[in-house]
Design a protein around this motif. Structure first.
Motif, PDB file in Angstrom:
ATOM      1  N   GLU A  46       0.721  -1.214  -0.077  1.00  0.00           N
ATOM      2  CA  GLU A  46       0.028  -0.001   0.183  1.00  0.00           C
ATOM      3  C   GLU A  46       1.131   1.401   0.106  1.00  0.00           C
ATOM      4  OE1 GLU A  46      -3.294   0.250  -0.665  1.00  0.00           O
ATOM      5  OE2 GLU A  46      -3.613  -1.728  -0.475  1.00  0.00           O
ATOM      6  N   LYS A  49       2.363   1.533  -3.405  1.00  0.00           N
ATOM      7  CA  LYS A  49       1.201   2.192  -4.248  1.00  0.00           C
ATOM      8  C   LYS A  49       0.921   3.744  -4.323  1.00  0.00           C
ATOM      9  CE  LYS A  49      -3.617   1.169  -5.622  1.00  0.00           C
ATOM     10  NZ  LYS A  49      -4.771   0.185  -5.551  1.00  0.00           N
ATOM     11  N   SER A  50       0.883   4.150  -3.134  1.00  0.00           N
ATOM     12  CA  SER A  50       0.716   5.556  -2.765  1.00  0.00           C
ATOM     13  C   SER A  50       1.823   6.590  -2.995  1.00  0.00           C
ATOM     14  CB  SER A  50       0.158   5.871  -1.351  1.00  0.00           C
ATOM     15  OG  SER A  50       1.290   5.396  -0.256  1.00  0.00           O
ATOM     16  N   GLU A  51       2.976   5.979  -2.706  1.00  0.00           N
ATOM     17  CA  GLU A  51       4.306   6.792  -3.010  1.00  0.00           C
ATOM     18  C   GLU A  51       4.534   6.780  -4.495  1.00  0.00           C
ATOM     19  OE1 GLU A  51       6.142   8.703  -0.958  1.00  0.00           O
ATOM     20  OE2 GLU A  51       4.747   8.403   0.752  1.00  0.00           O
ATOM     21  N   LEU A  52       4.648   5.859  -5.131  1.00  0.00           N
ATOM     22  CA  LEU A  52       4.844   5.543  -6.410  1.00  0.00           C
ATOM     23  C   LEU A  52       3.980   5.578  -7.424  1.00  0.00           C
ATOM     24  CD1 LEU A  52       7.530   2.636  -5.852  1.00  0.00           C
ATOM     25  CD2 LEU A  52       7.913   5.055  -5.787  1.00  0.00           C
ATOM     26  N   SER A  53       2.711   5.667  -6.957  1.00  0.00           N
ATOM     27  CA  SER A  53       1.439   5.790  -8.104  1.00  0.00           C
ATOM     28  C   SER A  53       1.362   4.335  -9.008  1.00  0.00           C
ATOM     29  CB  SER A  53       1.597   6.958  -9.119  1.00  0.00           C
ATOM     30  OG  SER A  53       1.613   7.956  -8.476  1.00  0.00           O
ATOM     31  N   ASN A  55       0.639   1.184 -11.046  1.00  0.00           N
ATOM     32  CA  ASN A  55      -0.835   0.776 -11.745  1.00  0.00           C
ATOM     33  C   ASN A  55      -1.138  -0.523 -10.954  1.00  0.00           C
ATOM     34  OD1 ASN A  55       0.631  -1.472 -13.130  1.00  0.00           O
ATOM     35  ND2 ASN A  55       1.393  -0.105 -14.716  1.00  0.00           N
ATOM     36  N   ASP A  56      -2.260  -1.203 -11.865  1.00  0.00           N
ATOM     37  CA  ASP A  56      -3.038  -2.276 -11.085  1.00  0.00           C
ATOM     38  C   ASP A  56      -2.037  -3.567 -11.173  1.00  0.00           C
ATOM     39  OD1 ASP A  56      -5.148  -0.752 -10.237  1.00  0.00           O
ATOM     40  OD2 ASP A  56      -6.375  -1.298 -11.827  1.00  0.00           O
ATOM     41  N   TYR A  59       0.877  -3.236  -8.702  1.00  0.00           N
ATOM     42  CA  TYR A  59       0.560  -3.318  -7.383  1.00  0.00           C
ATOM     43  C   TYR A  59       0.445  -4.850  -7.072  1.00  0.00           C
ATOM     44  CZ  TYR A  59      -2.558  -3.270  -3.346  1.00  0.00           C
ATOM     45  OH  TYR A  59      -2.995  -3.413  -2.041  1.00  0.00           O
ATOM     46  N   GLN A 110      10.523   5.095 -10.764  1.00  0.00           N
ATOM     47  CA  GLN A 110       9.854   4.653  -9.736  1.00  0.00           C
ATOM     48  C   GLN A 110      11.006   4.088  -8.707  1.00  0.00           C
ATOM     49  OE1 GLN A 110       6.991   2.041 -11.443  1.00  0.00           O
ATOM     50  NE2 GLN A 110       5.511   3.151 -10.678  1.00  0.00           N
ATOM     51  N   LYS A 113      12.766   6.891  -6.996  1.00  0.00           N
ATOM     52  CA  LYS A 113      11.695   7.680  -6.040  1.00  0.00           C
ATOM     53  C   LYS A 113      11.836   6.857  -4.750  1.00  0.00           C
ATOM     54  CE  LYS A 113       7.236  10.024  -5.972  1.00  0.00           C
ATOM     55  NZ  LYS A 113       5.983  10.359  -6.450  1.00  0.00           N
TER      56      LYS A 113
END
Length: 223
Positions: A46, A49-53, A55-56, A59, A110, A113
């Protein structure tokens, strides 16, 4: 005869009830473990997912990797045939393999980051550790009524102790007897502290250290 049959029926019923109770207990325990494991695994997925945007697809892939390695980590921790040093070395290899698989899913941007995020988290953790260390030393100064000279010497001794612990932690030489080395480092600490403090102060220091050990063990059991 009837009484014997009735007793036999009662025993069979009790056995069935006991089997059901055990099954329920096992099922509840497994469910609780799976639920806790899910929370542990989902946390990292999670956050990424929030920090790196993500995709499905990313994830789902990272979640699957985290689940796979969480199972491996859990099995390794429970393996009583491995020494602490062996588990530590294998745990390090698992983390490296896990990070490598995750990196294969991320884009170059990503990855950069995520490394920056982890670096910032480590820096924050180091700052908290440093602040906690300062608070601990200031508390000791007040409780032991240390002079300024004693306080400076005790700070230097504690710093040297922490540095030796870090060196031991990072030492991967299998020939090193870590328990013996830890005993030596602790012995040096006690010898140095005893030379700095008065007998009364030293006894207070020993009592304070024991209190810290009990508190740590209590938190460890809860965790």
């Amino acid at each position: 005869m009837n009484e014997s049959k009735n007793k036999s029926k009662i025993i069979k019923i009790m056995k069935k009830q006991w089997i059901l109770i055990v099954a329920l207990m096992i099922g509840t325990n497994i469910f609780a473990q799976q639920k806790d494991a899910g929370k542990h695994r989902d946390g990292r997925s999670e956050k990424m997912k929030s920090e790196l945007s993500l995709n499905d697809a990313q994830y789902e892939g990272i979640t699957a990797i985290n689940e796979k390695y969480h199972t491996k980590h859990t099995a390794l921790k429970a393996d009583s045939t491995q020494s602490r040093e062996q588990r530590s070395a294998k745990m390090k290899l698992l983390r490296g393999a896990q990070n490598k698989e995750i990196d294969s899913i991320l884009t170059p941007e990503q990855k950069t980051k995520w490394e920056a995020y982890k670096s910032a988290q480590r820096q924050t953790g180091n700052q908290r550790t440093h602040k906690a260390g300062q608070n601990y030393e200031n508390r000791l100064k007040a409780e032991l009524s240390l002079t300024d000279d004693q306080f400076v010497k005790l700070q230097a001794t504690n710093k040297a102790f922490r540095e030796q612990l870090h060196l031991l932690k990072d030492n991967t030489d299998a020939r090193v007897d870590r328990n013996a080395e830890m005993g030596r480092i602790k012995g040096e600490l006690e010898k140095s502290v005893k030379a700095i403090l008065s007998p009364e102060q030293y006894q207070k220091w020993v009592a304070h250290r024991e209190e810290m050990r009990r508190t740590h063990q209590k938190h460890k059991r809860r965790g």
